[in-house]
Design an enzyme around this catalytic site. Structure first.
Site, mmCIF file in Angstrom:
data_model
loop_
_atom_site.group_PDB
_atom_site.id
_atom_site.type_symbol
_atom_site.label_atom_id
_atom_site.label_comp_id
_atom_site.label_asym_id
_atom_site.label_seq_id
_atom_site.Cartn_x
_atom_site.Cartn_y
_atom_site.Cartn_z
ATOM 1 N N LYS A 9 0.666 -1.123 0.076
ATOM 2 C CA LYS A 9 -0.117 -0.157 -0.049
ATOM 3 C C LYS A 9 0.823 1.260 -0.018
ATOM 4 O O LYS A 9 2.154 1.093 0.338
ATOM 5 C CB LYS A 9 -0.792 0.204 1.195
ATOM 6 C CG LYS A 9 -0.303 0.122 2.667
ATOM 7 C CD LYS A 9 0.096 1.476 3.029
ATOM 8 C CE LYS A 9 0.753 1.154 4.362
ATOM 9 N NZ LYS A 9 1.633 2.436 4.765
ATOM 10 N N ASP A 133 -2.779 -1.404 10.547
ATOM 11 C CA ASP A 133 -2.939 -1.414 9.008
ATOM 12 C C ASP A 133 -3.607 -2.484 8.336
ATOM 13 O O ASP A 133 -3.758 -2.561 7.225
ATOM 14 C CB ASP A 133 -1.576 -1.088 8.414
ATOM 15 C CG ASP A 133 -1.058 0.358 8.788
ATOM 16 O OD1 ASP A 133 -1.676 1.204 9.339
ATOM 17 O OD2 ASP A 133 0.103 0.451 8.343
HETATM 18 O O1 C5P Z 1 -0.213 -1.063 14.895
HETATM 19 P P1 C5P Z 1 1.363 -1.330 14.549
HETATM 20 O O2 C5P Z 1 1.858 -2.524 15.071
HETATM 21 O O3 C5P Z 1 1.272 -1.341 13.032
HETATM 22 O O4 C5P Z 1 1.991 -0.155 14.969
HETATM 23 C C1 C5P Z 1 3.530 -0.045 15.237
HETATM 24 C C2 C5P Z 1 3.892 0.958 16.167
HETATM 25 O O5 C5P Z 1 3.727 2.226 15.320
HETATM 26 C C3 C5P Z 1 3.113 1.235 17.440
HETATM 27 O O6 C5P Z 1 3.699 0.445 18.228
HETATM 28 C C4 C5P Z 1 2.976 2.736 17.517
HETATM 29 O O7 C5P Z 1 4.439 2.953 18.026
HETATM 30 C C5 C5P Z 1 3.297 3.392 16.160
HETATM 31 N N1 C5P Z 1 1.777 3.650 15.591
HETATM 32 C C6 C5P Z 1 1.246 5.014 16.105
HETATM 33 N N2 C5P Z 1 0.009 5.344 15.987
HETATM 34 C C7 C5P Z 1 -0.690 4.614 14.952
HETATM 35 C C8 C5P Z 1 -0.028 3.271 14.484
HETATM 36 C C9 C5P Z 1 1.261 3.177 14.762
HETATM 37 O O8 C5P Z 1 1.949 5.521 17.299
HETATM 38 N N3 C5P Z 1 -1.686 4.973 14.462
#
Ligand code: C5P
Length: 273
Positions: A9, A133
């Site tokens: 993406k 995501d």
């Molecule tokens: O949810 P995901 O594992 O993709 O997120 C990875 C990291 O990115 C989270 O632990 C956080 O530190 C950061 N993040 C965030 N806000 C979001 C998505 C991700 O702070 N909306």
């Protein structure tokens, strides 16, 4: 046996709204699937196996494919052993959602293998538990995403665009980019206006994660400048380090970076990508 494409993406725009008490950031972003794929092969088996073409990626419970398998089993009660192989092409630490896409593709594939036991709504709701995501990849390929990224509003397909993905050899872990973000420094564009403008044919490519990423790796700012000087509209995708360039990339552009020609893709109802 099923062999499914697992698309990458890009974020056509990505606005950060606020930092939440749980440490995540509230965002508003237009996500678009593109035709750069990993491939997932899955079949029932007499014992669980998981292999990956990239020896540097973990194949234990920390891999989102295994997290998806465990989640699907926990929610449906189905425990039939499966063999899964992941053929990686989407670069890691690129902001292209490779791991999240693999997770969504695994959920979809398991559900196909087991007679569509779950509804698409259920898969989407469950997917948010293991990453922000993943839900997007269970949309039809174009979605306005809010919350942590997991609240999706499907959007009509955008006109097909030719684009280039440019990825430098160094990456950035998503958490470090978010950690380095200063809310005071972000642009004031209203995400709803950005969305309307995209559908009115007046796209504005904005990514609030560029500033914190460029601070961590100043070479990224130079790369963007270099691409813009060549007449490319270059925007970082997600938390980087890849850029998407709408239109053509001169063939003379540096050989030091991964360059992939791509385009937008959408899936049809009940079919995968
Ligand atoms: O949810 P995901 O594992 O993709 O997120 C990875 C990291 O990115 C989270 O632990 C956080 O530190 C950061 N993040 C965030 N806000 C979001 C998505 C991700 O702070 N909306």
């Amino acid at each position: 046996m099923l062999r499914l494409r697992s698309p990458a993406k890009i974020n056509l725009f990505l606005k950060i709204i606020s930092k939440r008490a749980d440490g995540f950031h509230e965002l508003a972003s237009l996500f678009q699937a593109i035709d750069l794929f990993d491939y997932i092969t899955i079949q029932t088996s007499d014992q669980d196996t998981f292999t990956c073409s990239n020896p540097h990626l973990p194949t234990d419970g920390s891999n989102l494919v295994i997290k998806s398998l465990n989640l699907y089993r926990q929610k449906t009660g189905i425990s039939t052993p499966v063999s899964i192989h992941l053929d990686k092409h989407i670069p890691a630490e690129a902001g292209l959602g490779g791991g999240s896409s693999n997770a969504a593709t695994t959920l979809w594939a398991l559900n196909e293998l087991f007679n569509r036991t779950a509804t698409l709504d259920q898969l989407q709701t469950w997917s948010a538990k293991i990453g922000s995501d993943i839900t997007f990849f269970l949309s039809h390929g174009t979605a306005y995403c809010t919350g942590r990224g997991e609240l999706i509003q499907e959007q009509p397909p955008l006109p097909t665009q030719s684009l280039w993905i440019v990825k430098p050899p160094f990456g950035l872990p998503t958490p470090s980019v978010y950690k380095n973000l200063s809310l005071a420094a972000i642009s004031k564009d209203d995400p709803e206006s950005l969305l309307r403008d995209f559908y009115a044919g007046k796209p504005r490519y904005v990514n609030d994660l560029e500033i914190p990423a460029f601070q961590l790796l100043p070479q990224l700012a130079s790369l963007k400048q270099q691409l813009n000087n060549l007449g490319c509209q270059a925007t970082m995708s997600g938390s980087g380090t890849s850029f998407f360039c709408i239109g053509d990339l001169p063939s003379t552009f540096s050989q030091d970076y991964l360059k992939v020609h791509s385009s937008f893709i959408n899936r049809s109802n009940s079919l995968w990508y």
